[in-house]
Design an enzyme around this catalytic site. Structure first.
Site, PDB file in Angstrom:
ATOM      1  N   LEU A  88       2.253  -0.016  -7.236  1.00  8.28           N
ATOM      2  CA  LEU A  88       2.694  -1.120  -8.140  1.00  8.28           C
ATOM      3  C   LEU A  88       1.772  -1.339  -8.906  1.00  8.28           C
ATOM      4  CD1 LEU A  88       4.628  -3.498  -5.061  1.00  8.28           C
ATOM      5  CD2 LEU A  88       5.663  -2.294  -6.715  1.00  8.28           C
ATOM      6  N   ARG A  89       0.598  -0.289  -8.692  1.00  9.98           N
ATOM      7  CA  ARG A  89      -0.004  -0.858  -9.592  1.00  9.98           C
ATOM      8  C   ARG A  89      -1.591  -1.822  -9.746  1.00  9.98           C
ATOM      9  NH1 ARG A  89      -1.290   4.768  -9.955  1.00  9.98           N
ATOM     10  NH2 ARG A  89       0.041   5.969 -11.385  1.00  9.98           N
ATOM     11  N   ASP A 105       8.150   8.412  -4.632  1.00 16.39           N
ATOM     12  CA  ASP A 105       6.920   8.968  -4.746  1.00 16.39           C
ATOM     13  C   ASP A 105       6.842   8.328  -6.250  1.00 16.39           C
ATOM     14  OD1 ASP A 105       4.190   9.872  -5.034  1.00 16.39           O
ATOM     15  OD2 ASP A 105       4.898  11.455  -5.740  1.00 16.39           O
TER      16      ASP A 105
END
Lengths: 434, 316
Positions: free
Chosen positions: A64-65, A306
């Site tokens: 999700l960064r 991924d």
């Protein structure tokens, strides 16, 4: 809100149910499948005729960064992508900046995610501090903060003693350790599978032994420590064969592959297309074919997206310098259907690999449909065609090797705990309807 | 994306990125054109107006003397304006991306980029990115390709041996890291050379190299036997640090080309080297300067071959 899902083909991998039926939802839970009591009053009726009603997808690897890489993607954008992809639960790896190695970071992430009222987020905590592979994190504290497992993401543990102790310590508490097997030395500087394509293109190579040697080490340590290990995103036929043998031997181990490695090979790199720079690298046709067979046979337990949104600045570079990774949350379902269609796998079995089985790996009571159970539901049109173009993706990461591919299967509704978190229409902006 | 990016719809050369996939007739046409430019290079006024007014940017992200200079000479003899950019020392160190650099230079009305870069595929990437009227010549990308070097080597072989269909060519040394070797192998197999050999220890050969159409040898005696052409590759000092080789001394003893080892080849064999040479590492001075060496003619022919390529891309 009481929602009545009418006339859908209801598929539940746990009970094996596959029939046209109505689903009744009340107070966030499934009230009944089939018929509701006469007193049931719906606030909304969803006509699911010609559509499939299945458990919300469970994704084992979605970056999700946040925190730290908000320029690549934000929680908002990626949770939207998850819902648009029918994903209602997802596990996020700890390779944020800073990594998820402190309870406060995990609590903040969970808090932020919960406030969005979308998919359920299950953080995987860092196995070692700063993911440096040296000192253990406070795993029990991290579990209390919400971590459902521990991992190094793509960071290596080069010191095997640290790995052995991390597994022992995790085994003490019964925590699951998620490892992507890769020998850091054999993979050093490599960007593509060590085969004819890398030879012809002159790309520094990563041999299959980089994975198999790590798998061998992990399997031996699992026997020794009794740790519960989940192997992530395998790429090579030989390591899958090793896992098959270990499972046959009674070892309690699970593994997954990504949608990319299920469909693509080194040949797809073409003329240095950086969208095909992935980690682990795309391997040979033989590897890919064995992955497909092993996912069907159950040696590989689950399929994951991924999901790795990467910004254009670091993707539009020469192949070797381009950051590896691809967006995937919105492709998980159609690429599962593509595999199922090509491999002649029934929908119940195919959907189990992106719902029930990953939920079991995560230790979640999720991934199935049953009366009294939380209403996490995905409704999709199996026949709807769409083309993967940047504008069709809600994720901030537009990079995917499947750009330009025709997909079949589109999510129409996603429900989390009885709430509609995604509602697709034929006019959905950016989607090129057939 | 999977269309051959260096040919236009008519099968003509739009960019020169790699020899891989180019038809034999096109290579022969390049050599014939280069033959014509040999005469130009021997005239008193060594200039033709084919590229007058064209702006050619030498875009070198990696240091080079010989290749950059011969491209510059070739462009100037075609009357083009040549701008040399040594990028490693300028914008890249200021954080500008590769494509930003290219866009900026394109905005200066470039007609052609001659690109050298440490990453395999860099020239392909630039070629994909630029406007249709701009041509890209790959002057070496990572380990991938160095097509003009491969072409000038073939041109040299044609000059000395005439035909390709009856030759045995042995390439000696670090094939793994060599863009030159890859371009030579593609060119040799395309031109119909029946026996292409590589000779090296296993640490310096890439996986499945035989699938490129070569026979693999690990010793000089059997590998050089009956060879008509012996190509020596440069060995870089890093190879000792990366555990590819124990020492330069041992390499020279087993794989360095000496007069004794050259005697395994045919008596009229020619010896080639793309330069720069490490004397006493991959080649002995007596061979490098000996009667069978065509190493300096290679450099001279490089100008004519590069003139041919540039004129075919941007000329008329």
């Amino acid at each position: 809100m009481n929602i009545h899902i009418k006339n859908g083909r209801v598929i539940d991998p746990k009970s094996g149910l596959d029939q046209v039926a109505d689903v009744y939802i009340a107070a966030g839970k499934i009230l009944a499948i089939g018929a509701a009591s006469e007193s049931y009053q719906s606030d909304r009726v969803i006509d699911a005729s010609e559509c499939i009603v299945c458990p919300g997808l469970v994704d084992l690897a979605a970056r999700l960064r946040e925190p730290g890489f908000e320029y690549k993607a934000t929680l908002e954008s990626e949770m939207n992508a998850a819902c648009a992809g029918g994903v209602t639960s997802l596990a996020c790896p700890p390779d944020t900046d800073p990594p998820l190695d402190e309870p406060g970071l995990v609590e903040m992430l969970k808090f932020r995610a919960q406030n969005l009222n979308q998919a359920r987020v299950y953080p995987i905590g860092a196995l070692t501090q700063k993911l440096e592979g040296q000192r253990l994190t406070e795993m029990a504290e991290l579990r209390d903060a919400g971590c459902v497992g521990f991992s190094q993401a793509d960071a290596p543990i080069t010191d095997t003693q640290v790995l052995a102790r991390a597994l022992e310590y995790a085994a003490t508490f019964g925590f699951t350790v998620w490892l992507r097997p890769q020998d850091a030395y054999l993979a050093r500087d490599g960007v593509a599978h060590d085969g004819f394509v890398a030879t012809r293109l002159g790309l520094p190579a990563i041999p299959s032994t980089a994975e198999t040697i790590a798998v061998a080490t992990i399997l031996l340590l699992v026997r020794e420590t009794g740790a519960r290990v989940h192997l992530c995103r395998l790429s090579s036929a030989q390591s899958i064969e090793m896992i098959r043998a270990a499972k046959a031997d009674g070892l309690d181990i699970t593994c997954d592959v990504s949608i990319n490695h299920l469909h693509l090979t080194e040949m797809d790199i073409g003329y240095f297309d950086p969208n095909y720079h992935l980690m682990p690298p795309l391997r040979s046709i033989r590897d890919r074919d064995l992955i497909r067979a092993a996912l069907a046979s159950g040696t590989i337990d689950a399929l994951c997206s991924d999901h790795t949104p990467v910004d254009d600045d670091v993707k539009q570079m020469p192949f070797g310098e381009a950051e590896p990774g691809a967006t995937g949350l919105e492709l998980l379902l159609p690429l599962t259907l593509k595999w199922a269609g090509e491999a002649r796998i029934g929908l119940v079995d195919a959907l189990a690999r992106i719902t029930l089985y990953p939920a079991e790996i995560l230790g979640l009571d999720a991934g199935y449909l049953a009366a009294g159970h939380a209403a996490d539901i995905c409704i999709f049109d199996q026949k709807a065609d769409w083309r993967v173009v940047a504008a069709a993706l809600k994720s901030q990461g537009k990079n995917t090797p499947f750009l330009g591919y025709e997909m079949q299967g589109r999510v129409i509704y996603t429900l989390v705990e009885g709430q509609i978190v995604f509602e697709g229409t034929c006019d959905r902006p950016g989607i090129e309807a057939d | 994306m999977n269309r051959n990016p260096q040919l236009n719809a008519d099968g003509n050369l739009r960019h020169l990125l790699t020899i891989d996939g180019l038809p034999r007739a096109l290579l022969t046409h390049i050599f014939d054109t280069a033959d014509g430019f040999i005469a130009v290079n021997e005239q008193e006024v060594r200039k033709v107006p084919l590229l007058r007014g064209k702006a050619i940017f030498n875009l070198f992200f990696e240091p080079s003397t010989r290749t950059r200079t011969t491209f510059e000479i070739a462009a100037k003899r075609l009357s083009a304006d040549v701008i040399n950019l040594n990028i490693s020392a300028s914008s890249q160190s200021k954080g500008e991306t590769l494509l930003d650099t290219v866009d900026n230079l394109a905005a200066m009305q470039a007609d052609m980029f001659i690109v050298r870069h440490a990453q395999s595929g860099a020239a392909h990437m630039i070629a994909r990115h630029v406007a249709p009227h701009i041509h890209v010549v790959n002057a070496g990308d990572g380990r991938h390709a160095h097509p003009t070097q491969g072409l000038l080597d073939m041109f040299t072989i044609r000059k000395y041996k005439g035909e390709f269909h009856n030759l045995c060519v042995a390439i000696v040394g670090d094939v793994l890291h060599s863009r030159v070797a890859r371009s030579q192998i593609h060119a040799l197999t395309t031109l119909g050379v029946p026996e292409v050999r590589v000779i090296a220890p296993k640490t310096l050969l890439p996986t499945a190299v035989e699938q490129m159409g070569v026979r693999v040898f690990h010793d000089m005696e059997s590998g050089l036997r009956n060879a008509d052409v012996v190509i020596i590759l440069r060995l870089q000092n890093e190879r000792m640090r990366g555990a590819h080789l124990p020492s330069a001394q041992e390499y020279f003893k087993y794989y360095g080309l000496t007069a004794e080892k050259l005697a395994y080849a045919r008596p009229d064999a020619i010896v080639m080297h793309p330069g720069p040479m490490n004397r006493g590492v991959e080649i002995d001075s007596s061979v490098a300067d000996g009667s069978q060496s065509v190493i300096l003619p290679q450099v001279t022919y490089g100008i004519a071959v590069r003139m041919a390529v540039m004129s075919m891309l941007a000329g008329n």
